[in-house]
Design a protein around this motif. Sequence first.
Motif, short mmCIF file in Angstrom:
data_model
loop_
_atom_site.label_atom_id
_atom_site.label_comp_id
_atom_site.label_asym_id
_atom_site.label_seq_id
_atom_site.Cartn_x
_atom_site.Cartn_y
_atom_site.Cartn_z
N UNK A 155 0.80 -1.18 -0.01
CA UNK A 155 0.07 -0.03 -0.15
C UNK A 155 0.88 1.20 -0.08
N UNK A 156 1.97 1.23 0.26
CA UNK A 156 2.94 2.19 0.40
C UNK A 156 3.24 3.22 -1.15
N UNK A 157 3.53 2.20 -1.85
CA UNK A 157 4.20 2.38 -3.09
C UNK A 157 3.14 2.46 -4.28
N UNK A 158 2.23 3.52 -4.16
CA UNK A 158 1.27 3.85 -5.12
C UNK A 158 1.68 4.49 -6.11
N UNK A 159 0.68 4.18 -7.50
CA UNK A 159 1.35 4.75 -8.84
C UNK A 159 1.73 6.20 -8.56
N UNK A 160 0.78 7.04 -7.82
CA UNK A 160 1.00 8.54 -7.86
C UNK A 160 2.35 8.74 -6.88
N UNK A 161 2.69 8.10 -5.87
CA UNK A 161 3.91 8.19 -5.06
C UNK A 161 5.08 7.88 -5.92
N UNK A 162 4.89 6.76 -6.65
CA UNK A 162 6.23 6.16 -7.42
C UNK A 162 6.47 7.25 -8.70
N UNK A 181 6.78 -5.42 -7.70
CA UNK A 181 5.55 -6.35 -7.27
C UNK A 181 4.43 -6.06 -8.26
N UNK A 182 3.63 -7.12 -8.44
CA UNK A 182 2.29 -6.73 -9.05
C UNK A 182 2.32 -7.26 -10.75
N UNK A 183 1.34 -6.61 -11.35
CA UNK A 183 1.28 -6.88 -12.90
C UNK A 183 1.69 -5.78 -13.75
N UNK A 184 1.64 -4.49 -12.99
CA UNK A 184 1.86 -3.30 -13.97
C UNK A 184 2.89 -2.73 -13.52
N UNK A 185 4.05 -2.93 -14.44
CA UNK A 185 5.07 -2.17 -14.39
C UNK A 185 5.35 -0.89 -15.00
N UNK A 186 4.31 -0.57 -15.60
CA UNK A 186 4.41 1.03 -15.91
C UNK A 186 4.23 2.05 -14.81
#
Length: 315
Positions: A155-162, A181-186
Motif C-alpha cells: 500500500x505504500x508505493x502507489x502509482x502516484x507516489x512512485x 511487485x504486481x502486474x503493472x510495471x508501467x
Amino acid sequence: MYHVNTSANILVIGDLMIDHYVHGDCNRISPEAPIPVVEITHETHTLGGAGNVIKNIKALACNCNIVSVAGNDGEAERVISLLAENGVDGMGLVNDPGRCTTIKSRVLAVNHQLIRMDREVTRPIEADVEDAIMAKLQGMLNDHDIVLISDYNKGLLTTSLLAKVITMCRDVGKRVLVDPKGLDFTKYKGATLIKPNRKEAGLATGINISDRQSLENACRKLKELAECESVIVTLSEDGIAIFTNDQLTVIPTKALGVIDVTGAGDTVLASLGVAIASGLSLTEACEFANLAAAVVVSKVGSATATINEINSRLS
C-alpha cells in the motif's frame, strides 16, 4: 577481490515490516481440537520486507536509511528499535494512524513452521501520508548516492507516489533501482533499473519464459513498459539475466547448494545498490549480486552476506 565504498549512502524506499518468530516444542495434540500444542520457548523479532534490504546493506558495511510508513502503534516503536539495532535512525518513518504496522508471525516447532499469521493493512496510503513521505524524501535525498525501491505491495508505493519519487530522483541525478511487485510495471516508469524474478517477469509481460529467446522478449517488453535503462531478471538456479543496450547477458549461478531462497531478492537489490554506488559497472554489479545471492541461499531464513563471504566465493 571486491571492495565496497563504505562511505556510500544508500536510501531505501519501501514496505517495512516485522518478522516475528514464535519457537517452541510440540509433544502433544490438543484435547480441544486435532491441532498440535506448542509450548513456547522463545520469540524473536527482526526487520522484514524493505527492512531486510537494510540489513543486507549494513552487512556490506555501507550507510543507509529508509523512507517508509508504519502504524501509530506499539509495533511501530519496535520498528524504530530494530532499525536502531541496525544503525539506522528511523527519521524517514511516517506514522499513519489509519493502518497498523505490518507484522508477520510464524509459529515453529522443532524448526518446522506450523502456521503464519499476518497483521497488516494493504490499502493504498492516503494523500496526506503521501505528502508526508515526499517531505521526508525531499529532506533526505541529497545526502544519498542511490535510491532502492523495495515494493512488497503493501500500500505504500502507489502509482502516484512512485511517479513523484522517480521524478524527484531523476531531477537531482539519483539512480533508482526497483524490486517490483504486481502486474503493472508501467508504475515504475523512468526508473534506472527494474529487477523482477523470472515468475514476476513472466506475469507482468504475459510471456512464458522457457528459453533464452522468450527471456529476451520478456526483458525487452519490461524495458518498454517501465521505460527504464536496464532490466535485471533473477533466474534462481539459472543465475541472473541482464538486458541493457538492447543486449541480453546471462550470468550463471554461483550457488554451491541451496538451503533456503527466502530473502534472496532483497540481497540482490541491496548488493546491486552497494556495487553500483561503489563504482562498479552494471555487469560487475550483477556478478557481485550473484555471488551475494549464492551466499544467502546457502543459509536458513532471510540471511545476509558480508564482503568476506562474497570474496570467498571467488576462490
